[in-house]
Design a protein around this motif. Structure first.
Motif, PDB file in Angstrom:
ATOM      1  N   UNK A 161      10.758   2.813  -7.283  1.00  0.00           N
ATOM      2  CA  UNK A 161       9.420   3.347  -7.023  1.00  0.00           C
ATOM      3  C   UNK A 161       8.611   2.369  -6.157  1.00  0.00           C
ATOM      4  N   UNK A 162       8.746   1.085  -6.502  1.00  0.00           N
ATOM      5  CA  UNK A 162       8.026   0.057  -5.715  1.00  0.00           C
ATOM      6  C   UNK A 162       8.518   0.032  -4.288  1.00  0.00           C
ATOM      7  N   UNK A 163       9.830   0.045  -4.098  1.00  0.00           N
ATOM      8  CA  UNK A 163      10.394  -0.007  -2.755  1.00  0.00           C
ATOM      9  C   UNK A 163      10.038   1.241  -1.954  1.00  0.00           C
ATOM     10  N   UNK A 164      10.070   2.402  -2.620  1.00  0.00           N
ATOM     11  CA  UNK A 164       9.741   3.636  -1.929  1.00  0.00           C
ATOM     12  C   UNK A 164       8.275   3.664  -1.518  1.00  0.00           C
ATOM     13  N   UNK A 165       7.403   3.216  -2.430  1.00  0.00           N
ATOM     14  CA  UNK A 165       5.969   3.219  -2.113  1.00  0.00           C
ATOM     15  C   UNK A 165       5.652   2.246  -0.987  1.00  0.00           C
ATOM     16  N   UNK A 166       6.265   1.054  -1.022  1.00  0.00           N
ATOM     17  CA  UNK A 166       6.023   0.056   0.030  1.00  0.00           C
ATOM     18  C   UNK A 166       6.542   0.572   1.366  1.00  0.00           C
ATOM     19  N   UNK A 167       7.741   1.186   1.358  1.00  0.00           N
ATOM     20  CA  UNK A 167       8.284   1.725   2.609  1.00  0.00           C
ATOM     21  C   UNK A 167       7.382   2.829   3.172  1.00  0.00           C
ATOM     22  N   UNK A 168       6.891   3.692   2.291  1.00  0.00           N
ATOM     23  CA  UNK A 168       6.016   4.777   2.749  1.00  0.00           C
ATOM     24  C   UNK A 168       4.714   4.221   3.333  1.00  0.00           C
ATOM     25  N   UNK A 169       4.115   3.260   2.609  1.00  0.00           N
ATOM     26  CA  UNK A 169       2.869   2.675   3.107  1.00  0.00           C
ATOM     27  C   UNK A 169       3.092   1.949   4.427  1.00  0.00           C
ATOM     28  N   UNK A 170       4.219   1.233   4.548  1.00  0.00           N
ATOM     29  CA  UNK A 170       4.518   0.516   5.786  1.00  0.00           C
ATOM     30  C   UNK A 170       4.730   1.494   6.935  1.00  0.00           C
ATOM     31  N   UNK A 171       5.416   2.602   6.652  1.00  0.00           N
ATOM     32  CA  UNK A 171       5.630   3.608   7.701  1.00  0.00           C
ATOM     33  C   UNK A 171       4.309   4.205   8.168  1.00  0.00           C
ATOM     34  N   UNK A 172       3.437   4.514   7.189  1.00  0.00           N
ATOM     35  CA  UNK A 172       2.120   5.058   7.552  1.00  0.00           C
ATOM     36  C   UNK A 172       1.345   4.064   8.408  1.00  0.00           C
ATOM     37  N   UNK A 173       1.412   2.784   8.045  1.00  0.00           N
ATOM     38  CA  UNK A 173       0.695   1.768   8.821  1.00  0.00           C
ATOM     39  C   UNK A 173       1.272   1.607  10.220  1.00  0.00           C
ATOM     40  N   UNK A 174       2.584   1.600  10.316  1.00  0.00           N
ATOM     41  CA  UNK A 174       3.209   1.432  11.633  1.00  0.00           C
ATOM     42  C   UNK A 174       2.900   2.596  12.560  1.00  0.00           C
ATOM     43  N   UNK A 175       2.709   3.777  11.973  1.00  0.00           N
ATOM     44  CA  UNK A 175       2.361   4.936  12.801  1.00  0.00           C
ATOM     45  C   UNK A 175       0.848   5.019  13.021  1.00  0.00           C
TER      46      UNK A 175
END
Length: 474
Positions: free
Chosen positions: A180-194
């Protein structure tokens, strides 16, 4: 590249974009770290809860074989005080980050019996379940990974020690998945990068448009100044925007500078024209006398030639002094003199001049220039006086005041400022020899202003003109 970032608009856009980028990176990093920390803490709490549940069963007297460790999502290990794995989750294939990487429990030591059979074993189990153990409050957390039924994942492990009466000191390792932590961090990072590049693009475009609108009046001022420079028409003025900001103040100041420059240039042109006109007369007269003297020596008017030469010399001296004053020449600092004594010196030897200066009045400035002021005022007053010229010198607070009054006809109200202009003579009928070139009062006022003072004219008590010189007392 240099030309691209040479404008204020480009630099402002770049600066704003960089500032927002730094702020976004800092805020994004803080958000990611906070999110990761919170999710890891949640996983640690879940792992601690699972470990303490197993520890509670062990402390209650349950044996290894009676533990239920069949949760596919949470790997559990029970290690004895010798470091041997005595219980583990079913289908556990690999594990790291705990006290041991073993996945198959060590065979337990058979419990001694007295031959009483199964009934005695059941009684012993019932007795053991009544025994109480001790669970330590401290929990040790570690990170690792595990493979359960061919599914690998990262876990947050909690280690809890429990002391039992029959089985000794045991350590329970329980893990909670970090998916859950890894998925949430990846999602937040993707949103930020976009999102961050899009946001920076919006900031850059908005800043570019805003600065373009803000600097549009400046471009109008620049283009008008360029047109004024090209046309040399100082009567033109730059547009003043209908705002109350720095650009509007810049436009107004620019127009004031243009007006002062126009006045200065016009004054300079008029000065050159008047000087040329004034110089032409004595030079022509002197040339005529010299040509006549060359052809007929007996007709040479030596006195007239000397008079024209002296007049030409005085005019040249006046023009030179005016040029120095126009160039901004100021009196040397620290030079002090007595204005009353200076007035008495200038009045000495002049008929019909009376000086009233009972006490010393100190002033600071150029002695030669102040002498010239008093000389010009006395010459002007004597030229228009019927009989008497009165000079008074006194101190009024922080000012030294010198007044030169005559008993002549005075100066009309409408001409009291015009007489201080260069080459102005109110009596056009009088001769140039008697009236001078019209520079004396202009020089006197310019010198007074350069000394931080004033020179004005008003009606004298005797009915004539009263010229009043005011200079600051040092």
């Amino acid at each position: 590249m240099k030309r691209l970032f040479g404008s204020v608009r480009s630099r402002a856009t770049l600066a704003a974009t960089l500032v927002v980028a730094v702020a976004l990176v800092a805020a994004g990093t803080a958000v990611l770290l906070s999110l990761r920390s919170n999710l890891i803490d949640q996983a640690g709490t879940a792992a601690d809860r699972s470990a303490r549940t197993v520890a509670t069963h062990l402390a209650g007297g349950k044996t290894y074989e009676h533990l239920s460790l069949d949760d596919d999502d949470q790997p559990v290990q029970v290690v004895d005080e010798r470091g041997r794995l005595v219980a583990a989750t079913e289908d556990l294939e690999r594990i790291s980050g705990t006290g041991t990487d073993a996945v198959r429990p060590h065979a337990p030591t058979p419990t001694p019996t007295d031959g009483s059979g199964d009934e005695d074993a059941d009684d012993a189990h019932d007795d053991a379940s009544l025994e109480a153990g001790k669970i330590e409050e401290k929990t040790v957390f570690t990170d690792g990974s595990a493979t359960i039924d061919q599914h690998s994942a990262d876990y947050r492990f909690a280690a809890v020690r429990v002391e039992t009466e029959k089985q000794g000191t045991l350590t329970v390792y329980a893990g909670a998945p970090l998916s859950a932590e890894q998925s949430a961090v990846r999602t937040a990072l993707t949103v930020m990068l976009i999102g961050f590049p899009l946001l920076l693009a919006v900031v850059a475009v908005v800043t570019w448009l805003v600065t373009r609108r803000a600097l549009h009046p400046v471009e109008g001022i620049r283009s008008e100044m360029a047109a004024i420079t090209a046309s040399e028409d100082l009567a033109r003025r730059v547009p003043v925007p209908d705002t109350h900001d720095e650009v509007a103040r810049l436009a107004r100041t620019t127009n004031e500078t243009l007006a002062a420059l126009e006045t200065s240039v016009e004054r300079q042109r008029r000065f050159v024209a008047d000087a040329s006109h004034e110089l032409r007369s004595p030079i022509a007269s002197l040339r005529t006398q010299l040509e006549v003297g060359a052809a007929h020596p007996e007709l040479l008017d030596v006195a007239g030639a000397v008079e024209d030469t002296v007049r030409l010399q005085r005019l040249a001296t006046d023009l030179l002094l005016l040029a120095r004053l126009d160039a901004g020449e100021r009196p040397a600092a620290g030079s002090r003199l007595d204005l009353a004594a200076l007035a008495r010196e200038e009045a000495e030897g002049r008929t019909g001049v009376r000086v009233e200066a009972p006490e010393a009045v100190p002033v600071a400035g150029s002695r030669g220039q102040l002498e010239r002021v008093l000389t010009n005022l006395l010459d002007n007053a004597r030229r228009h006086a019927r009989s008497t010229v009165t000079v008074t010198v006194r101190r009024e607070g922080e000012w030294a005041v010198a007044g030169v009054a005559d008993d002549g006809d005075g100066v009309p109200d409408g001409d009291r400022e015009r007489i201080f202009e260069r080459f102005v003579r109110l009596d056009d009928a009088r001769s140039r020899d008697d009236g001078g070139a019209g520079l004396g009062l202009a020089i006197a006022r310019d010198v007074a202003v350069r000394h931080g003072g004033t020179l004005t004219v008003r009606k004298a008590p005797e009915g004539g003109a009263l010229f009043e010189l005011r200079l600051p007392v040092p």
